[in-house]
Motif scaffolding. Structure first.
Motif, short mmCIF file in Angstrom:
data_model
loop_
_atom_site.label_atom_id
_atom_site.label_comp_id
_atom_site.label_asym_id
_atom_site.label_seq_id
_atom_site.Cartn_x
_atom_site.Cartn_y
_atom_site.Cartn_z
N ASP A 285 0.63 -1.10 -0.05
CA ASP A 285 -0.13 -0.12 0.07
C ASP A 285 0.85 1.30 -0.01
OD1 ASP A 285 -2.27 -1.33 -0.22
OD2 ASP A 285 -2.73 -1.31 2.01
N GLU A 286 2.03 1.26 0.77
CA GLU A 286 2.99 2.31 0.83
C GLU A 286 3.73 2.70 -0.72
OE1 GLU A 286 4.86 5.51 2.38
OE2 GLU A 286 3.29 4.51 3.08
N PHE A 287 3.82 1.41 -1.48
CA PHE A 287 4.58 1.75 -2.57
C PHE A 287 3.29 2.39 -3.53
CE2 PHE A 287 3.54 -0.60 -6.74
CZ PHE A 287 4.58 -0.21 -7.58
N GLY B 183 15.10 20.90 -5.85
CA GLY B 183 14.64 20.56 -4.64
C GLY B 183 13.18 19.47 -4.86
N TYR B 184 12.62 19.82 -5.98
CA TYR B 184 11.46 19.00 -6.16
C TYR B 184 12.15 17.63 -6.62
CZ TYR B 184 8.20 22.72 -5.90
OH TYR B 184 7.49 23.79 -5.88
N ALA B 185 13.03 17.39 -7.22
CA ALA B 185 13.86 16.36 -7.76
C ALA B 185 14.34 15.32 -6.90
CB ALA B 185 15.02 16.49 -8.99
N LYS B 186 14.94 16.05 -5.49
CA LYS B 186 15.57 15.31 -4.52
C LYS B 186 13.98 15.02 -3.45
CE LYS B 186 19.79 18.05 -3.99
NZ LYS B 186 20.53 18.87 -3.02
N GLU B 187 13.01 15.64 -3.56
CA GLU B 187 11.77 15.02 -2.72
C GLU B 187 11.39 13.70 -3.59
OE1 GLU B 187 8.47 17.71 -1.82
OE2 GLU B 187 9.67 19.40 -2.20
N ARG B 188 11.61 13.61 -4.98
CA ARG B 188 11.41 12.71 -5.79
C ARG B 188 11.94 11.28 -4.91
NH1 ARG B 188 11.40 12.28 -11.52
NH2 ARG B 188 12.74 14.41 -11.46
N LYS B 189 13.12 11.60 -4.87
CA LYS B 189 14.23 10.67 -4.41
C LYS B 189 13.71 9.96 -2.95
CE LYS B 189 18.77 11.47 -6.03
NZ LYS B 189 20.23 11.76 -5.66
N GLU B 190 13.23 10.84 -2.28
CA GLU B 190 12.60 10.52 -1.11
C GLU B 190 11.48 9.47 -1.07
OE1 GLU B 190 11.82 14.23 1.20
OE2 GLU B 190 14.05 14.91 1.27
N HIS B 191 10.67 9.91 -1.87
CA HIS B 191 9.40 9.27 -2.41
C HIS B 191 9.86 7.78 -2.82
CE1 HIS B 191 6.15 11.87 -0.98
NE2 HIS B 191 6.75 12.57 -1.77
N LYS C 101 10.62 1.78 -2.47
CA LYS C 101 11.32 0.74 -2.38
C LYS C 101 11.23 0.02 -1.18
CE LYS C 101 15.99 -0.85 -3.47
NZ LYS C 101 16.32 -1.76 -2.42
N GLU C 102 11.28 0.66 0.04
CA GLU C 102 11.07 0.07 1.45
C GLU C 102 9.74 -0.72 1.28
OE1 GLU C 102 11.24 3.31 4.24
OE2 GLU C 102 13.31 3.80 3.99
N SER C 103 8.81 -0.49 0.76
CA SER C 103 7.65 -0.88 0.90
C SER C 103 7.59 -2.29 0.08
CB SER C 103 6.44 -0.07 0.24
OG SER C 103 5.12 -0.86 0.31
N ILE C 104 8.32 -2.11 -1.17
CA ILE C 104 8.44 -3.11 -2.13
C ILE C 104 9.39 -4.37 -1.00
CG2 ILE C 104 9.75 -4.18 -4.13
CD1 ILE C 104 7.28 -3.09 -4.85
N GLU C 105 10.45 -4.02 -0.54
CA GLU C 105 11.24 -4.84 0.10
C GLU C 105 10.53 -5.60 1.33
OE1 GLU C 105 14.23 -5.79 -0.74
OE2 GLU C 105 14.79 -4.37 -2.46
N ALA C 106 9.68 -4.95 1.90
CA ALA C 106 9.01 -5.50 3.08
C ALA C 106 7.94 -6.18 2.55
CB ALA C 106 8.21 -4.24 3.98
N THR D 153 13.09 -7.08 -11.41
CA THR D 153 12.83 -6.18 -12.35
C THR D 153 12.67 -4.88 -11.71
OG1 THR D 153 11.83 -7.93 -14.12
CG2 THR D 153 11.38 -5.44 -14.16
N TYR D 154 11.91 -4.99 -10.55
CA TYR D 154 11.74 -3.72 -9.86
C TYR D 154 13.11 -3.11 -9.37
CZ TYR D 154 10.81 -0.12 -6.34
OH TYR D 154 11.01 1.02 -5.77
N GLN D 155 14.20 -4.11 -9.14
CA GLN D 155 15.56 -3.49 -8.69
C GLN D 155 16.15 -2.62 -9.86
OE1 GLN D 155 16.26 -3.88 -5.39
NE2 GLN D 155 14.21 -4.91 -5.16
N GLU D 156 15.82 -3.13 -11.24
CA GLU D 156 16.41 -2.40 -12.55
C GLU D 156 15.54 -1.13 -12.45
OE1 GLU D 156 18.95 -3.37 -13.90
OE2 GLU D 156 19.01 -4.99 -12.41
N LEU D 157 14.09 -1.29 -12.25
CA LEU D 157 13.50 0.23 -12.28
C LEU D 157 13.80 1.06 -11.34
CD1 LEU D 157 10.85 1.50 -13.60
CD2 LEU D 157 9.49 0.18 -12.03
N TYR D 158 14.17 0.58 -10.06
CA TYR D 158 14.44 1.59 -9.16
C TYR D 158 15.68 2.16 -9.31
CZ TYR D 158 16.68 3.01 -4.64
OH TYR D 158 17.57 3.53 -3.74
N LYS D 159 16.73 1.41 -9.91
CA LYS D 159 17.99 1.95 -10.33
C LYS D 159 18.02 2.98 -11.41
CE LYS D 159 19.94 -2.05 -10.34
NZ LYS D 159 21.14 -3.15 -10.29
N SER D 160 17.10 2.50 -12.38
CA SER D 160 17.13 3.49 -13.62
C SER D 160 16.39 4.59 -13.28
CB SER D 160 16.36 2.43 -14.79
OG SER D 160 15.10 2.34 -14.54
#
Length: 258
Positions: free
Chosen positions: A75-77, A118-126, A131-136, A171-178
């Motif tokens: 859900d967090e994802f 600043g907005y781009a860095k906020e995207r990084k935070e989201h 990713k934390e949600s996917i990992e959990a 595939t998510y790992q690749e998506l996250y990195k890209s």
């Protein structure tokens, strides 16, 4: 997700920065790549599994409990998609504004550049929260996977569940990195606007790098969605081979994100 492509030529007579706008106008083609990533479908079971203890449940019930808890953990994802898209839209507006300004307005360009960064860095935070949600969720899934081979009469279906979920996760790992790399390239592009000696060729090179990276993101996004669909189908087929009485209640989010 932001992808910049060449559009209609913009004619102008200003010097350096305005000369940059003489080349093809830069537009944003894909604004919602991440928003259309698919979530695993939720299945509702008739059995009151919440009232069952883990040790007293059958293997099929244990698998169900862990797999559906994994869905809830995503859900967090899903909740990160809208704020990411909103930030992308804000960056788009700032980007277009920077393109419209001349070199004599460098102070304003620098202000807009910092705001976009600043907005781009906020995207990084989201993205990190996503990713934390996917990992959990994957950790929870693995607890269910341990029980898959203990379910009688569903060996083939169990193998399909394992294969599709592991493909999806990889595939998510690749998506996250890209996407992470794409954000970095966006920041480099925003910083380029503040260079007073910036040439058209230099700017075009930065834009080309961004476009190339986002094409990779789109490919990974599409593959991720494909594996999500395949996993949902495999999970349904597995449940169908067990003695669980379930209602198929796939969420609209899982099916409606095409």
């Amino acid at each position: 997700m932001i992808v910049r492509v060449n559009g209609n030529e913009k004619n102008d007579s200003k010097e350096m920065m305005e000369k940059m706008t003489d080349m093809d106008k830069l537009e944003w083609e894909e604004k919602d790549v991440l928003l259309h990533k698919k979530k695993i479908a939720l299945i509702s079971i008739v059995l009151l599994l919440l009232g069952l203890s883990a040790c007293g449940s059958s293997p099929a019930e244990k698998v169900y409990t862990h797999l559906e808890e994994a869905v809830a953990l995503e859900d967090e994802f899903e909740s990160q998609q809208e704020p990411i898209m909103e930030l992308e839209q804000k960056e788009q507006e700032l980007y277009e504004e920077m393109l419209s300004l001349g070199v004599e307005e460098m102070d304003e360009i620098k202000t807009l550049s910092q705001e976009a960064i600043g907005y781009a860095k906020e995207r990084k935070e989201h993205l990190e929260k996503e990713k934390e949600s996917i990992e959990a969720a994957f950790e929870e899934y693995k607890l269910g996977e341990e029980q898959l081979d203990n379910v009688e009469g569903a060996n083939e279906e169990a193998e399909a569940v394992k294969k599709t979920m592991n493909n999806r996760y990889e595939t998510y790992q690749e998506l996250y990195k890209s996407y992470q790399t794409a954000i970095e390239k966006d920041i480099i592009l925003y910083e380029a606007f503040t260079k007073e000696d910036l040439t058209i060729d230099d700017l075009q090179a930065e834009i080309d790098a961004v476009n190339e990276q986002y094409s990779i993101v789109v490919e990974n996004r599409d593959q991720f969605n494909k594996y999500t669909d395949e996993y949902n189908q495999a999970k349904d087929a597995f449940y169908g081979q067990t003695d669980l009485e379930i209602d198929d209640e796939e969420s609209n989010d899982a099916e409606g994100s095409d």
